[in-house]
Design a protein around this motif. Structure first.
Motif, short mmCIF file in Angstrom:
data_model
loop_
_atom_site.label_atom_id
_atom_site.label_comp_id
_atom_site.label_asym_id
_atom_site.label_seq_id
_atom_site.Cartn_x
_atom_site.Cartn_y
_atom_site.Cartn_z
N LYS A 1 0.83 -1.21 0.00
CA LYS A 1 0.00 0.00 0.00
C LYS A 1 0.86 1.26 0.00
O LYS A 1 0.49 2.27 -0.61
CB LYS A 1 -0.93 0.00 1.21
CG LYS A 1 -2.12 -0.93 1.07
CD LYS A 1 -3.13 -0.71 2.19
CE LYS A 1 -4.38 -1.56 1.96
NZ LYS A 1 -5.41 -1.33 3.00
N LYS A 2 1.99 1.20 0.67
CA LYS A 2 2.88 2.36 0.70
C LYS A 2 3.35 2.72 -0.71
O LYS A 2 3.39 3.89 -1.09
CB LYS A 2 4.07 2.08 1.60
CG LYS A 2 5.01 3.26 1.77
CD LYS A 2 6.16 2.92 2.71
CE LYS A 2 7.09 4.11 2.89
NZ LYS A 2 8.23 3.79 3.80
N ILE A 3 3.68 1.68 -1.50
CA ILE A 3 4.12 1.92 -2.87
C ILE A 3 2.97 2.47 -3.71
O ILE A 3 3.14 3.42 -4.49
CB ILE A 3 4.68 0.62 -3.49
CG1 ILE A 3 5.98 0.22 -2.78
CG2 ILE A 3 4.92 0.78 -4.98
CD1 ILE A 3 6.54 -1.11 -3.24
N ILE A 4 1.79 1.89 -3.55
CA ILE A 4 0.62 2.34 -4.32
C ILE A 4 0.26 3.77 -3.94
O ILE A 4 0.02 4.62 -4.81
CB ILE A 4 -0.57 1.39 -4.08
CG1 ILE A 4 -0.28 0.01 -4.67
CG2 ILE A 4 -1.84 1.98 -4.70
CD1 ILE A 4 -0.07 -0.01 -6.16
N TYR A 5 0.22 4.05 -2.65
CA TYR A 5 -0.15 5.39 -2.20
C TYR A 5 0.86 6.43 -2.67
O TYR A 5 0.49 7.53 -3.09
CB TYR A 5 -0.25 5.42 -0.67
CG TYR A 5 -1.48 4.76 -0.11
CD1 TYR A 5 -2.47 4.23 -0.95
CD2 TYR A 5 -1.68 4.66 1.26
CE1 TYR A 5 -3.59 3.63 -0.44
CE2 TYR A 5 -2.82 4.06 1.78
CZ TYR A 5 -3.77 3.54 0.93
OH TYR A 5 -4.89 2.94 1.44
N ARG A 6 2.14 6.08 -2.58
CA ARG A 6 3.16 7.03 -3.02
C ARG A 6 3.05 7.29 -4.52
O ARG A 6 3.30 8.41 -4.98
CB ARG A 6 4.55 6.54 -2.66
CG ARG A 6 5.63 7.60 -2.95
CD ARG A 6 7.03 7.07 -2.76
NE ARG A 6 7.36 6.92 -1.35
CZ ARG A 6 7.77 5.77 -0.81
NH1 ARG A 6 7.88 4.69 -1.56
NH2 ARG A 6 8.07 5.70 0.47
N HIS A 7 2.67 6.27 -5.27
CA HIS A 7 2.52 6.48 -6.70
C HIS A 7 1.35 7.43 -7.00
O HIS A 7 1.45 8.27 -7.90
CB HIS A 7 2.29 5.15 -7.42
CG HIS A 7 2.15 5.30 -8.91
ND1 HIS A 7 3.20 5.64 -9.73
CD2 HIS A 7 1.06 5.21 -9.72
CE1 HIS A 7 2.78 5.73 -10.98
NE2 HIS A 7 1.48 5.48 -11.00
N ILE A 8 0.27 7.30 -6.26
CA ILE A 8 -0.85 8.23 -6.44
C ILE A 8 -0.40 9.65 -6.12
O ILE A 8 -0.73 10.61 -6.84
CB ILE A 8 -2.04 7.81 -5.55
CG1 ILE A 8 -2.57 6.44 -5.98
CG2 ILE A 8 -3.15 8.85 -5.61
CD1 ILE A 8 -3.65 5.88 -5.07
N ALA A 9 0.37 9.79 -5.05
CA ALA A 9 0.90 11.11 -4.70
C ALA A 9 1.82 11.64 -5.80
O ALA A 9 1.82 12.84 -6.11
CB ALA A 9 1.66 11.03 -3.38
N TRP A 10 2.60 10.73 -6.41
CA TRP A 10 3.47 11.15 -7.52
C TRP A 10 2.65 11.71 -8.68
O TRP A 10 3.01 12.73 -9.27
CB TRP A 10 4.30 9.97 -8.01
CG TRP A 10 5.02 10.28 -9.30
CD1 TRP A 10 6.19 10.97 -9.44
CD2 TRP A 10 4.60 9.93 -10.63
NE1 TRP A 10 6.52 11.09 -10.78
CE2 TRP A 10 5.57 10.45 -11.53
CE3 TRP A 10 3.51 9.23 -11.14
CZ2 TRP A 10 5.46 10.29 -12.91
CZ3 TRP A 10 3.40 9.07 -12.51
CH2 TRP A 10 4.37 9.59 -13.38
N MET A 11 1.54 11.07 -9.01
CA MET A 11 0.72 11.53 -10.13
C MET A 11 0.21 12.95 -9.90
O MET A 11 0.31 13.81 -10.79
CB MET A 11 -0.48 10.59 -10.34
CG MET A 11 -0.14 9.26 -10.96
SD MET A 11 -1.64 8.38 -11.43
CE MET A 11 -2.55 8.37 -9.88
#
Length: 343
Positions: free
Chosen positions: A112-122
């Motif tokens: 989830k940390k990787i997924i959440y950080r990717h959303i923040a990156w977008m």
């Protein structure tokens, strides 16, 4: 992005209403001077006007073709972000750990940390692309209206409250420590991808994923670097100003000369012909202005205006897909078009 089948009259007037008024006043003024003051000395033959109009049509056509290429390349870049984001999400949740000591909940938290950080990156990536450049329309009147989000909504005549909510998304999807680091990085989106790579490498060192899995994930992260760089190239390098400025100046010259050549031709029909020249002159000039403005606004696809890439809508769509992969049930509402415009 315009979502209606045809551009409606409100959007046309919003784009070219001021120019239409100025052309109308100029054409009417020339007709009045010619008819009431008999200023025949100011008229010019139609042939040079036609030659200038032909040259301008070729130049505007070239400019619009290049502007469309920039717009379509920008859309392909964000299409790549969509595809690669889904690939990242599927890989993160498809890989099984070979480390028996790593708890199920610990692994889920890391995913989830990787997924959440990717959303923040977008959302960070989008926000960085929306920063006005000095040659863009938002930048031109920045001194008159400091809030660029208000300026965007005024230009497209639609209210999108999510324009300035990137900070909310960052607080939602990043740790407090990472959020505090944002002001210290000029390119925070690049930093977030680098952190993703560190986490992927850490999973490999913990034997949570295999070396092959790490390579696949790193390739996906490298693709995001590539896509980000391609978008930044369009954002930071404008359509060469010698082409854009020349087309604009020639357009003004043509429109200024247009009634001087047209009124004399229509005067051959009699007095009514002088007045009949006004609507024809306005129509011809307005067509050239529209061609110029469409290319002028399309050459910068990351301004957040009605001709641009709907980055907010794309980000929300990817966010929803990734949250569903993560097993979330509370999903954000999709971004809907307003007044025929999607951002």
């Amino acid at each position: 992005m315009i979502t209606t089948k045809y551009v409606n009259y409100k959007q046309v007037l919003n784009l070219s209403g001021f120019h239409l008024i100025m052309i109308s006043l100029w054409c009417t003024l020339i007709a009045v001077l010619f008819h009431y003051f008999n200023w025949q000395w100011m008229v010019i033959p139609w042939v040079p006007v036609a030659l200038i109009g032909t040259a301008e049509a070729f130049l505007v056509g070239f400019k619009n073709n290049q502007a469309y290429d920039r717009l379509w390349e920008a859309r392909k870049i964000w299409g790549g972000v969509v595809n690669s984001s889904r690939s990242l999400g599927s890989m993160v949740y498809a890989f099984e750990t070979s480390n028996q000591e790593l708890g199920k909940f610990d692994l889920e938290d890391r995913r989830k940390k990787i997924i959440y950080r990717h959303i923040a990156w977008m959302y960070t990536f989008r926000e960085q692309l929306l920063v006005p450049s000095e040659w863009e329309h938002i930048k031109v009147e920045e001194d008159q209206l400091k809030n660029t989000d208000q300026k965007r909504n005024r230009l497209i005549k639609a209210g999108f409250p999510d324009y300035g909510r990137t900070s909310i998304f960052l607080n939602k999807y990043l740790s407090a420590e990472e959020v505090e680091l944002q002001p210290h990085y000029k390119n925070f989106a690049t930093y977030l991808i680098a952190q993703q790579a560190k986490d992927v490498n850490e999973l490999k060192n913990m034997n949570a994923i295999s070396e092959f899995n790490q390579i696949q994930l790193q390739d996906c992260l490298n693709e995001f670097y590539t896509l980000q760089g391609q978008a930044e190239r369009i954002k930071k390098f404008p359509l060469p100003r010698q082409f854009a400025s020349t087309a604009f100046v020639f357009n003004i010259i043509f429109i200024m000369l247009l009634p001087l050549g047209l009124v004399n031709e229509f005067a051959k029909l009699g007095d009514y012909g002088i007045w009949a020249s006004i609507p024809f002159c306005i129509t011809i000039g307005w067509i050239y202005i529209i061609m110029e403005l469409v290319g002028d606004y399309s050459e910068n696809p990351f301004e957040g205006l009605m001709f641009d890439i709907p980055m907010l809508s794309i980000c929300r769509s990817i966010e929803t897909d990734l949250l569903q992969m993560a097993g979330e049930t509370e999903l954000p509402d999709p971004i809907m078009s307003k007044n025929g415009v999607l951002v």
